[in-house]
Design a protein around this motif. Sequence first.
Motif, mmCIF file in Angstrom:
data_model
loop_
_atom_site.group_PDB
_atom_site.id
_atom_site.type_symbol
_atom_site.label_atom_id
_atom_site.label_comp_id
_atom_site.label_asym_id
_atom_site.label_seq_id
_atom_site.Cartn_x
_atom_site.Cartn_y
_atom_site.Cartn_z
ATOM 1 N N ASP A 47 18.540 9.997 14.348
ATOM 2 C CA ASP A 47 19.572 9.479 13.429
ATOM 3 C C ASP A 47 19.490 10.098 12.037
ATOM 4 O OD1 ASP A 47 20.497 7.828 15.441
ATOM 5 O OD2 ASP A 47 19.177 6.167 14.853
ATOM 6 N N LYS A 48 18.466 10.890 11.798
ATOM 7 C CA LYS A 48 18.248 11.557 10.505
ATOM 8 C C LYS A 48 18.137 10.577 9.336
ATOM 9 C CE LYS A 48 19.826 16.106 11.715
ATOM 10 N NZ LYS A 48 20.144 17.387 11.172
ATOM 11 N N ASP A 49 17.617 9.377 9.616
ATOM 12 C CA ASP A 49 17.358 8.432 8.529
ATOM 13 C C ASP A 49 15.865 8.236 8.293
ATOM 14 O OD1 ASP A 49 16.800 7.060 10.841
ATOM 15 O OD2 ASP A 49 17.959 5.268 10.330
ATOM 16 N N LYS A 50 15.053 8.880 9.132
ATOM 17 C CA LYS A 50 13.598 8.844 8.968
ATOM 18 C C LYS A 50 13.081 10.282 8.904
ATOM 19 C CE LYS A 50 12.983 4.297 9.423
ATOM 20 N NZ LYS A 50 14.365 3.907 9.176
ATOM 21 N N VAL A 51 12.157 10.508 7.970
ATOM 22 C CA VAL A 51 11.557 11.833 7.781
ATOM 23 C C VAL A 51 10.081 11.739 8.159
ATOM 24 C CG1 VAL A 51 11.033 13.656 6.110
ATOM 25 C CG2 VAL A 51 13.134 12.314 5.862
ATOM 26 N N TYR A 52 9.632 12.629 9.019
ATOM 27 C CA TYR A 52 8.216 12.703 9.383
ATOM 28 C C TYR A 52 7.607 13.940 8.734
ATOM 29 C CZ TYR A 52 8.968 9.094 12.912
ATOM 30 O OH TYR A 52 9.254 7.904 13.534
ATOM 31 N N THR A 53 6.480 13.757 8.058
ATOM 32 C CA THR A 53 5.787 14.887 7.438
ATOM 33 C C THR A 53 4.338 14.929 7.944
ATOM 34 O OG1 THR A 53 5.271 13.500 5.522
ATOM 35 C CG2 THR A 53 7.185 14.955 5.341
ATOM 36 N N ASP A 96 11.217 6.420 5.063
ATOM 37 C CA ASP A 96 12.618 6.018 5.126
ATOM 38 C C ASP A 96 13.394 6.911 4.161
ATOM 39 O OD1 ASP A 96 15.110 4.599 4.251
ATOM 40 O OD2 ASP A 96 14.417 3.098 5.695
ATOM 41 N N ALA A 97 14.366 7.682 4.678
ATOM 42 C CA ALA A 97 15.052 8.684 3.851
ATOM 43 C C ALA A 97 15.862 8.059 2.727
ATOM 44 C CB ALA A 97 15.965 9.535 4.732
ATOM 45 N N LYS A 98 16.237 6.789 2.864
ATOM 46 C CA LYS A 98 17.053 6.146 1.824
ATOM 47 C C LYS A 98 16.214 5.470 0.747
ATOM 48 C CE LYS A 98 21.229 5.291 4.550
ATOM 49 N NZ LYS A 98 20.816 5.904 5.821
ATOM 50 N N THR A 99 15.068 4.909 1.141
ATOM 51 C CA THR A 99 14.284 4.116 0.191
ATOM 52 C C THR A 99 12.948 4.749 -0.196
ATOM 53 O OG1 THR A 99 13.142 2.901 1.949
ATOM 54 C CG2 THR A 99 15.263 2.004 1.188
ATOM 55 N N GLY A 100 12.439 5.679 0.622
ATOM 56 C CA GLY A 100 11.123 6.255 0.350
ATOM 57 C C GLY A 100 9.974 5.399 0.821
ATOM 58 N N VAL A 101 10.263 4.214 1.393
ATOM 59 C CA VAL A 101 9.196 3.367 1.935
ATOM 60 C C VAL A 101 8.532 4.129 3.076
ATOM 61 C CG1 VAL A 101 8.708 1.206 3.158
ATOM 62 C CG2 VAL A 101 10.336 1.229 1.267
ATOM 63 N N ASN A 102 7.201 4.103 3.122
ATOM 64 C CA ASN A 102 6.517 4.931 4.116
ATOM 65 C C ASN A 102 5.374 4.216 4.797
ATOM 66 O OD1 ASN A 102 4.238 4.989 2.472
ATOM 67 N ND2 ASN A 102 4.717 6.956 1.566
ATOM 68 N N ILE A 121 0.867 -1.182 0.000
ATOM 69 C CA ILE A 121 0.000 0.000 0.000
ATOM 70 C C ILE A 121 0.901 1.229 0.000
ATOM 71 C CG2 ILE A 121 -1.816 1.285 1.181
ATOM 72 C CD1 ILE A 121 -2.677 -1.305 2.548
ATOM 73 N N LEU A 122 0.728 2.097 -1.008
ATOM 74 C CA LEU A 122 1.483 3.353 -1.059
ATOM 75 C C LEU A 122 0.697 4.402 -0.288
ATOM 76 C CD1 LEU A 122 2.531 3.514 -4.834
ATOM 77 C CD2 LEU A 122 3.684 2.367 -2.936
ATOM 78 N N LYS A 123 1.344 4.934 0.759
ATOM 79 C CA LYS A 123 0.699 5.960 1.583
ATOM 80 C C LYS A 123 1.441 7.279 1.395
ATOM 81 C CE LYS A 123 -0.787 2.490 4.911
ATOM 82 N NZ LYS A 123 -0.801 2.055 6.329
#
Length: 607
Positions: free
Chosen positions: A330-336, A347-353, A314-316
């Motif tokens: 750790d600056k590897d996760k982005v919260y919006t 996930d800042a590296k893969t875009g998985v959300n 599921i793309l969210k």
Amino acid sequence: MAYSNKYIFAALPRTQRGTPLVLGGDPKGKNFLYTNGNSVIIRNIDQPEIADVYTEHSCAVNVAKYSPSGFYISSGDVSGKVRIWDTVNKEHILKNEFQPLGGPIKDIAWSADSQRMCVVGDGRERFGHVFMSETGTSVGEISGQAKPMNSVDFRPTRPFRIITASEDNTVAVFEGPPFKFKCTKQEHTRFAQAVRYSPSGSLFASAGFDGKIFLYDGTSSELKGEIGGPAHKGGVYGVAWSPDGKQLLSCSGDKTCRLWDVETSQMVSEFAMGTTVDDQQVSCLWQGPHLLTVSLSGFINYLDVNNPSKPHRILKGHNKPITKLALNEDKDKVYTASHDGFVTKWDAKTGVNDRIGGNGHGNQINGLVCDVNSVYSSGIDDTFRKAGHGDGDAAGSYENVTIALGSQPRAMDIYKEKSLIVVPTVKELLVLSGDKKVSSQAVSYEPSSVSVNQHTGDVAIGGTGDNKVHIYKWEGTSLTPGAELEHLGAITDCKYSPDGKYLVACDSNRKVILYSTEEYKLAHNKEWGFHTARVNCVGWSPDGQRVASGSLDTCIIIWNLAQPAKHLVIKNAHPQSQITSLDWLDNETIVSTGQDCNTKLWTVPTA
């Protein structure tokens, strides 16, 4: 020093209750298309983190479709304009622009040779038009239905036919070229919402808000029969054929998708998508091995034929403007956080959300901050809430911690050493600790932003009414006023540098101003004023050497402390959309959010 766009964490489709959404598929099987606001979003179907955004429409776009050749995309908007643009060049060069209708375009179909195009919708003089894609010359008349047309398709093989579905409950058939009205099919008892030819053109299916799906002969247009009886308990929003034409996928407002065997008209499997209104299914696409559907929430579901009980992906994300951004320790996760109160973890590296679950704000979020254990948010429902980080890529859920703030919060920051959270609201400065308020102080100005100096504990509060940055000191858990820094415009954001030696503040007067925190004097005489409109947000690189600012002018500017006279401009960072928030993932990577609902990662090398 060049910059590049590393990733686009793309917006979800903009959906509307009771209105079908049209997905477009790439004939080469690589990408799929949908729209959100003025944007057409192109996503890789195997790796949806790879995305591109087309933003040249001046108003909201309703539909976009690939030409059968795969070299062009045509997109239609609410003003009745169609733009045809290329898929080969990164700039998506415009080939043609036409105005076939005087109102919203709802669907587009190409002929198999990519020469002709038919558009339908809700025009003032007509509801459909067929024309040459090269010249715009009319190749027939699309008429014979009394109300707006919702869907159109071109027969992929000769003899060419065009079929349209209308709000007068009929399906119309046109023969040509030049195309002339042949007949209407009147099997539906409510709005006809979708018509699609099978890949071979031997059959076509029609679906309506009466929950029914009918099959017709592709050449003679004779009724072959009904699928299911009826196919769904709610209105059918879309249908999609399997590549071999033996199966049909349908999606419905009854919160299910169903797979049908065309020969027997029997159901093969049912996909139950949920129980809430947001789980209504408003679109579907069958592309190679992928069966995609879109929920009313905007989520894009990859159905699993072998396990109908759960989509395998599921793309969210967001389909409303993003208001705030925060990074984990750790600056590897982005919260919006968005205008509609949802928080998404990327996930800042893969875009998985994934989206933070549980009982959230339900309205615009104005404050978002992280510490090691939790994510904290404040929204215009006048509450403060707390959520866990979750495990791996999975986002956590809101905990049963809600603090009533008394008035609308404007921002939020945390003094990590003492675990104190400062929340400026329109009336007062609140300090929270644990699950309760520990102090409050009325203010005579309206706050807009807050930053805590993690080294000295100083707290900077931006004011909108008095154009000042107010500096506070701690007395226990209370704040006492200190210095005031005057600007020529309302303060929109302020941030202390990671080493605590500087404070940068931006304002509505287009300025970014740097202060030394020793005496709160100007750090240099160079004025940073190259934005052309209000500056909304600022952020420091982890090494404290560069500042990024985002503005209403759609640009991001990177400023250098060592060379104050030099700057780098990322023009149209979020085209046709102001920058709402930004931060640095590392010394060479910026993450930004905009009102276009997209989150973008930028590489900005130091040398």
